[in-house]
Structure formats: C-alpha cells, structure tokens
Design an enzyme around this catalytic site. Structure first.
Site, short mmCIF file in Angstrom:
data_model
loop_
_atom_site.label_atom_id
_atom_site.label_comp_id
_atom_site.label_asym_id
_atom_site.label_seq_id
_atom_site.Cartn_x
_atom_site.Cartn_y
_atom_site.Cartn_z
CG HIS A 424 -2.13 -0.82 1.08
ND1 HIS A 424 -3.29 -0.39 0.48
CD2 HIS A 424 -2.37 -2.10 1.44
CE1 HIS A 424 -4.19 -1.35 0.50
NE2 HIS A 424 -3.65 -2.41 1.07
CE LYS A 617 -7.33 13.69 0.06
NZ LYS A 617 -7.25 12.62 -0.88
NE ARG A 618 -5.29 9.96 10.06
CZ ARG A 618 -4.88 9.08 10.98
NH1 ARG A 618 -5.46 7.92 11.08
NH2 ARG A 618 -3.90 9.38 11.80
CE LYS A 623 -3.61 10.58 2.99
NZ LYS A 623 -4.34 9.91 1.90
CB THR A 728 -10.49 4.72 -2.01
OG1 THR A 728 -10.30 5.03 -0.65
CG2 THR A 728 -9.68 3.51 -2.40
CE LYS A 732 -14.57 5.43 -0.57
NZ LYS A 732 -13.74 5.21 0.60
C1 LIG Z 1 -13.22 8.11 6.95
C2 LIG Z 1 -12.29 7.97 5.78
N1 LIG Z 1 -10.99 8.22 5.95
C3 LIG Z 1 -10.12 8.13 4.93
C4 LIG Z 1 -10.53 7.75 3.68
C5 LIG Z 1 -9.50 7.66 2.58
O1 LIG Z 1 -9.40 8.86 1.90
P1 LIG Z 1 -8.29 9.09 0.76
O2 LIG Z 1 -8.52 8.08 -0.29
O3 LIG Z 1 -8.58 10.48 0.31
O4 LIG Z 1 -6.97 8.99 1.43
C6 LIG Z 1 -11.88 7.49 3.46
C7 LIG Z 1 -12.36 7.13 2.13
O5 LIG Z 1 -13.53 7.23 1.86
C8 LIG Z 1 -12.79 7.59 4.53
O6 LIG Z 1 -14.10 7.32 4.38
#
Ligand SMILES: Cc1ncc(COP(=O)(O)O)c(C=O)c1O
Length: 886
Positions: A424, A617-618, A623, A728, A732
């Site tokens: 990952h 996101k985190r 990022k 991901t 969405k």
């Molecule tokens: C609560 C939460 N955190 C993190 C993520 C991952 O986000 P990213 O793909 O932007 O890192 C998601 C993806 O839907 C999520 O629902």
C-alpha cells in the site's frame, strides 16, 4: 512427528453457538448421534448431512415451522422492533427514545441477517470449495444499520414501520456509533472488499482485531486537535461473542532443539506467557443476495481466568486483576498512525496475536475436511492487506513443520502458494521493520524460522546470480543495521505467490523502486496490479439516495449497483434537459445537507450556492493539505486587493477540510491549527463576506464522508506525485458528480483515463521529475515561488495569530529542502484553481462534466477489484445460493 509442546493452539471445542462452518469435529472416529439426545460437538460436511438425515421428518417439519420468518411488511418489522425494545432492551413506550428505537431496529435487522448468515455458512461448509481469508489489521466499517437495510432490500419497510411508531428513519440511523477500526484508505478498502465479496457470493471471511477503542475521536478546541477516546462498543448489536471459540496465544519463552531417534531436527517453543484470543463475529450481508459472510474479530483476555483469587484473598486487590488488564491491553487500541511505522512492542504483539489466532482458526477448519496438506492451497487463499499480517507466513510454516511434522520444503511450498500480499505504500517511513532483538524476545521461534527462510532464499539468489554479491545484502530479509532489523515487506513478498500494488502508477513504482531487485530474481509475473475500487452500494446508493434513484430511473432499475459499468449508459442522457436539471438539484440538496452539518458542528453559516471545495482525508504532509491552505490564503489576499467590481465576478467558495492527524505528528497538527486560524480570520472579514469561507470539520469518519462526498463541486487529491498509492476518496467524489483537482498520482491517473482530460483538473510535477527536483532544492539555489513567498510573509506578519506557531511549517519549505515540492507546484495549483473558477461559472458545461464523470466511473467498483483478485491471485469461484442461481 515433531513435538507440539508449547504450541499456542489450545483451542476449546466449539458448541452450538458457533456458525456451522465451525461445527465440524476433529478428524477421528465417526460421529454417531445418540438417539433423542442431541449433543453438538462439531461436524464436518458429511457429518452434518448424516445428522440431518437421521432426524425424523416430524421433528424436521417442526423445526422448519418454528424457524422465524424474515419480516416483509412494516407491521411485521414493527412487531420485531418493539419486541426487542420491550424484551431485549427492557424499555417501553414511555421511555423509548431514539437510542432505544435504534436498538430495536438494529436487533430486528440483525435477526434477519443471522438467518442468512447461518445458511450461508452451512452452504459454504457443504460446498467445501476454496475460501478467501482477508487479513487486515484495519476494517473501517462505519455504520451497519443503513447498509443492512439496503442490502436486504427492506429500508422502505423500516421507514414506514418506524414512522408508524413516531420516528424518522434518519434520526434512528444517526444514533449508531461508527465502527472506526481503521485509520483511512487501507481500512476502508478492507470494508469495501467485504461488501463486494459478499455481494458477489464469494466464500470469504475477514479476520481482524476487535479494538476496544477505535480510532480516537477528534475535537477541535481553540483551533487545535484534541484526541478523546472512542467508546464505540458501548452498545454494539452487530457482533456475536463466541465464548466457545478461543485460542491460546503464546509469547516470549525459549526454543528447545534436539534430534529425534531418526536423527531429524526437532523444535519446541516452551514457556513464556499465554494470552487468550476470543472470537467476535460480525455478519457481512451482500447486496441483493442472501449470502452473508463473516468478519471475525479477535479480542484478548487473560488465559488464566478472571483474576488471581489467591492474591485477591490475601488483600492484593490491584495485582489480582493485573494479568487480566495486561492481556486485554493487546486488543485495546488501534494504533492511530497512517503511513508511519513506529516499532512498538505492543503493536508487534497485536500483529502476532491476531495472525496466530486467525491461522489457528483457518487450519482447524481445514483439518476438519480430512484433506491432505498438499490440498491446503487449493482450499485456502490468504490475502495480506499490507505487511501488518506478515507474521502469518512464519506462523503457518511453524504450524506445518513444528506441529504437523511436514518437511520444511513441503511446508514452504504450501505457504507460498497460499499467501498473496498487497503493498500500500512506497513511503520509506511506512515500510515496516522490526528489530531483531525485539522479535527474538517476543517470538523466538518465529525469528529462527525467518532466519531459515532468509537463508534458503539467499542461497537461491546466490545460485542464480553468483556474480552479484551486493544483491544479497540488498534483498536480505535481515537488514544489517544496528540493531539488525527484519524487513517485513521482503518477508511478505518472498512468502507470497503474488504481490500487487493498488493503482497502475503505484504498481509500476513498486516494480521499479522498492522491489526492483525482486523483479530481477523472480521475474515480472510475480507482480501485478489491482487498482482499488469502492462499493457503489454504500458510496452512491446509501450516501446519495436521490442520485441513485435518478440513475435507476434512466437505467431500468438498480442493476447498475451490481454491474457499475452500466453507468456508461447515462451518457445518452447528457443532453436531456430534465435529467440535467434534476442532477443539479440533487447536487444542490446535498450541499444544503452539508451546510447544515457545518452549521451544527462549527456554528459557521455557508452558502450552498458557493463552489464547495473539499479536502477530507488523513492529515499528512504528503497529501499536502498545506498546499491547499496556502492557496486559500493566496485567494484571501487576492480578494482583499479586489475592487467591488472585480469581486462581483468572483465565484464564492467554501473550502472545507477534514481529517485526523496522528497524535504524535506535530507537523500535521500544525496544519490543522493553521487551517482553523485562517478560518477564524477569513470567516469574519467583512471585505470577504461570502466570497470565501474556510471550514475545518472535526472528527472526519465514514458516516461524515457519506454526507461530504455527495456535496462536493471540487475535491482535492493533491499529493506530491509518486507518494499516494491510490486514494479511494477520489473515486467516491467522482461517483457522486464531484470533479477533481489533482496531481498525476495514484488512481487520479486512471480516473483521468476513464473520465477524459476535459473532466478533471490536473496540475503539478510528474512522479518521474520528483527526485531531480528534490536534489535541485538541496544542491542549487532554491527559488521560492513569489506568490507563496507572499503567503508566507502574511503568516509571518501574525495575520493568523502567533507566527511562531507556524515557523516550522514555513521553514520546512523555505530552508529545509521542501521535500513535498509545495513551492514547485504552487504556481500551477493556483492557476488551475483559477481555471476552475471560470469553468464553474458556466453552469451548463459544468453539468456536462459532472454527468460524464459519473457515467464513466464504472471501472472503479470494488466488485471489479474482487473479481480481479479472485481470478489472478486467489483462484476462487463464487458460490451462488441455490435459489439465486440463474
Ligand atoms: C473516513 C475515511 N478516511 C479516509 C478515507 C481515505 O481517503 P483518501 O482516499 O482520500 O486517502 C476514506 C475514504 O472514503 C474515509 O471514508
């Protein structure tokens, strides 16, 4: 036969409460059922059949008659829900609040799922075909009720039933705690995969840890992140504790070696500490199928009983419960780090505890089929979600060699055929390594096995590449540092038959960077790509019901939820005026809903007619939320310098941020603080008004994501090229008609290929240039982007509070090499944001982009991923319930 002394697997016999797949007795004397006395000690497939056949027809008929029927009408649902409120929760009409109504509703649905669950497990046992075991230290499940309602197709029924009782379904759904057993993308991917495996009827189990505290709850106090515990288990109707499925897990101790009478080396792992793993099962319903798979989460408990009575009786009250507490600590907390490896002993203990319990369970189930060990990989595929479960590799080797007495090479061949490993990340700080002394102390036998695996592997490399001495050091599982370290990614790779990345660019990068030498050793076929995906059930149908309805009205029903490629048919409606209007109305309504969430949680009012620009996101430097907030400050300064005429031409914007920072990640926390400080100034500046609002939404989680994703106009996926494996949330947002501003990174590249360059806003340097740019920063004169310099001057002037608070953030860019290339990408980021401002003004063109984006997202379903894994890695076939077969 090798000694199994010290083997950690002292399982208890399963009894009636176990799912039928577990109710299979040991291989041994044939089971005979005593007349009229049914003792359920465990069955294999043939035993279940013969027991069923031996039960007289009248009793079978009675059983069938008494088996509860699933509710199908609001009245029947109401009956079930009220019965649970009255009898399970001991509440009544006068004190049935929304929490109790949620309890009754959830339990009514749980009952329904359990009927399917029992049947599925029985069918899978009978079919006795290959199963998938998905090992993930994180499952970011979110809420279960809405998902269960939609997957069994009874949401309408519940809506009416609850309304008859005076409740609104939305209020009831929102009572549920998120099951937040994960940090971010990796954990949510595991949850989407469970949904897809069940929906596609794959016989599959997830294995994870039942953390007593999920990821912390984030509060924002005075602009700072504060972490508070997440008590998600206060009331959790979705799990079943299997008191009778326990495994004793051993730690520490020592290894004894000796030669048996035939001169064969034998090994036993003795002494140390035993902790008990207890199974908790969670039903995973598929969409529009009766298949209901299982997620087994392990909790930890002292193996020695509740507490030490001797000590208790002699007045040592505290130490009498100490063992219990120490054991329970193993499954107490989820490590809140995303893409960072910290090397803590408790984390290694968690990993082994979970791998050993899961492997014991899998092996036990296999042994009950009576097959020979050679058939193990034909019956079992185990997928490692990142390196966290890598200890499963030496653990299976240990079971096969030390306990079952197989020859090393035979065992190793089984191991390699069984495992697949998903990588990952290529970020160096996230690649797991464990110190040899720690491993020696905690898992002495496993360390020996790892050394033996390494020896065999290095001998193989030496034979094949005799002239390349450096190669041995580069690919060795043991890093020759001080202290020596075990490189878990190498162990995972060597012990698996396939290794996959999670997006095309990422899979290319692992082949050309971190695993380059291994491609030379094993050849390219060992490496593959499975681009991530998301479940359209949760991320469209559940999160955005109106859009889902609209799409269904154009595509002859909801079939597209099981074959997302059907979305392409929407393109035929791109010029349909009514459709376009409704599409826009839905987006607007979703923005109104998000505006309400913002108002309720931050107190800030935002105008839903503004362009909603979202980055959730985190929080992590790679990022680049810092790039976004610097861009926001740049926008603010521009607005401040504009005439009223110029301001009239500007599209109002709401910049929404959300995400948690790891508690020890100071720089990420500084970025959260800066965002909040900027919001405090900008949101109250009369010169700005509605033209710019800056919002930090606290405690981003799955249920908030379900409100946020459908409400974006633009979402930001702006990682430094080459750092984000896939992402991901980008999928969405697009699936819900939001467009992307992004770098050429992770799955953004494939999203661009699918939706077309006209429908995405790309900017920034490419992955192939990153290394040279970084090098340039260090060795040639570093030129800061002038607009960014202006932003920094503003920060340093104290406009957003104490400048000292942000000096490390600024200096990281100005003085310390700008590792994430914020300055290099700033100009193109700002320019692209201006392009977006202009594009958004053209409502018709923007509508076209939204519709085309949605209609071209078919590739990004997690169903497609699971089919790819099943075909190219697992070699597993679906098992369609008999009455659903075409
Ligand atoms: C609560 C939460 N955190 C993190 C993520 C991952 O986000 P990213 O793909 O932007 O890192 C998601 C993806 O839907 C999520 O629902």
């Amino acid at each position: 036969m090798a000694s199994n002394a010290g083997a950690p697997a002292r399982e208890r016999r399963p009894s009636t409460s176990a799912p039928l797949s577990d109710l299979k007795g040991p291989i041994g004397p044939a089971f005979t059922r005593p007349k009229h006395k049914r003792t359920v000690t465990g069955f294999g497939p043939s035993e279940i059949k013969s027991v069923e056949a031996s039960i007289p027809e009248p009793q079978r008929e009675a059983w069938r008659k008494y088996t509860p029927k699933p509710f199908t009408t609001p009245e029947e649902f109401g009956n079930e829900a009220v019965r649970h409120v009255e009898t399970t929760l001991a509440r009544s009409l006068y004190n049935c609040d929304e929490t109790a109504a949620y309890g009754g509703t959830a339990l009514a649905f749980r009952d329904r799922l359990v009927l399917d669950w029992n049947k599925t497990q029985q069918n899978q046992t009978f079919a006795d075909q290959k199963r998938i075991y998905y090992l993930s230290l994180e499952f970011l499940m979110g809420r279960a009720l809405d998902n269960a309602m939609l997957n069994v197709g009874q949401k309408e029924t519940a809506t009416k039933g609850l309304s008859n009782l005076g409740f609104r379904i939305e209020d009831i759904i929102s009572q549920e705690h998120d099951a937040a057993l994960g940090n971010g993308g990796l954990g949510r991917l595991a949850a989407c995969f469970l949904d897809s495996m069940a929906s596609l009827n794959y016989p599959a189990w997830g294995y994870g840890l039942r953390y007593r505290y999920g990821i912390f709850k984030q509060e924002i106090i005075d602009g700072y992140q504060v972490e508070v515990p997440d008590y998600w288990l206060d009331f959790n109707p979705w799990e079943f504790q299997r008191h009778d499925i326990t495994v004793d897990i051993q730690f520490y101790g020592q290894v004894n070696r000796w030669q048996d009478d035939e001169g064969k080396q034998q090994c036993s792992w003795e002494g140390g500490e035993i902790v008990q793993a207890v199974a908790f099962d969670v039903p995973i319903p598929g969409y529009a199928t009766s298949t209901c798979n299982n997620l087994r989460l392990w909790g930890s408990k002292a193996a020695t009983g509740e507490f030490d009575f001797q000590k208790f009786n002699s007045g040592e009250y505290e130490s009498s419960v100490a063992d219990q507490q120490r054991a329970e600590t193993i499954s107490a907390v989820l490590y809140p780090n995303d893409n960072l490896e910290r090397g803590k002993e408790l984390r290694l203990k968690q990993q082994y505890f979970w791998c050993a319990a899961s492997l014991n369970d899998i092996v036990r189930r296999f042994k009950k089929t009576g097959r020979s060990w050679k058939e193990f990989p034909n019956q079992i595929a185990i997928q490692l979600n990142d390196t966290h479960p890598t200890l499963a590799i030496p653990e299976l080797q240990r079971i096969l060699v030390d306990i079952e007495g197989l020859e090393w090479d035979d065992a190793w061949s089984i191991v390699q055929k069984t495992f697949g490993y998903t990588n990952h990340t290529v970020l160096p700080e996230a690649l797991e390594k464990w110190s040899v002394p720690l491993m020696q102390h905690l898992l002495p036998r496993h360390l020996q096995i790892i050394y033996d695996i390494n020896l065999n592997f290095l001998q193989f490399v030496e034979r094949n590449f005799p002239k390349d001495r450096d190669l041995l050091g580069r690919v060795s599982i043991i890093e020759e540092s001080t202290p020596k370290m075990v490189r878990m990614a190498y162990l995972a790779l060597i012990g698996s038959h396939k290794v996959n990345g999670v997006a095309e660019l990422h899979s290319d990068l692992i082949r050309t960077t971190i695993f380059k030498d291994f491609v030379k050793i094993y050849g390219p076929d060992k490496f593959t790509n499975v681009t991530n995906g998301i479940t359209p059930r949760r991320w469209l149908h559940q999160a955005n019901p109106r859009l889902s309805e609209l799409i269904a009205s154009k595509l002859d029903g909801f079939g597209y939820l099981k074959d997302l490629t059907l979305l392409h048919k929407l393109e035929a409606f791109v010029d349909d005026k009514e459709f376009r209007k409704e599409f826009r109305e839905i987006k607007y309504a979703n923005k109104v809903k998000l505006a309400k969430l913002i108002k309720d949680t931050t107190g800030d009012t935002v105008n839903p007619a503004s362009l909603f620009d979202i980055q959730v996101k985190r929080m992590h430097e790679y990022k680049r939320q810092q790039l976004n907030i610097f861009g926001v400050i740049h926008r603010y300064l521009k607005i401040k310098s504009m005439s009223d005429e110029e301001k009239k031409k500007l599209v109002p914007r709401v910049s929404v941020f959300g995400g948690k920072a790891a508690p020890g990640y100071w720089m990420a926390k500084t970025v959260i603080h800066l965002i909040n400080q900027v919001g405090k100034v900008v949101n109250h500046d009369k010169d700005v008004g509605d033209l710019l609002k800056v919002i930090f939404l606290e405690d981003y989680n799955v249920s908030k994501a379900e409100i946020i994703c459908p409400a974006s106009d633009i979402s930001e996926h702006i990682s430094t090229a080459g750092t984000e494996a896939s992402g991901t949330s980008n999928m969405k947002f697009c699936l819900n008609g939001g467009l992307i501003i992004g770098t050429c990174d992770g799955a953004n590249i494939e999203i661009t290929r699918e939706v077309g360059e006209d429908n995405i806003f790309l900017f920034g340097n490419l992955a192939e240039d990153v290394e040279d740019l970084r090098h340039g920063h260090l060795y040639s004169h570093y030129q800061l982007d002038p607009d960014l310099a202006n932003v920094f001057d503003t920060i340093q002037s104290g406009t957003f509070g104490d400048a000292g608070s942000f000096s490390a953030l600024v200096n990281g860019i100005v003085e310390h090499g700008d590792y994430y290339l914020v300055s290099d990408d700033f100009a193109s980021y700002i320019k692209t944001q201006e392009v977006i401002d202009e594009a958004y003004k053209n409502v018709e063109e923007w509508t076209t982009k939204m519709i085309l984006t949605v209609s071209r997202m078919g590739f990004f379903s997690s169903d497609r991923c699971i089919d790819e894994y099943a075909e190219s890695i697992w070699n597993v076939e679906p098992l369609v319930p008999k009455d659903e077969a075409a």
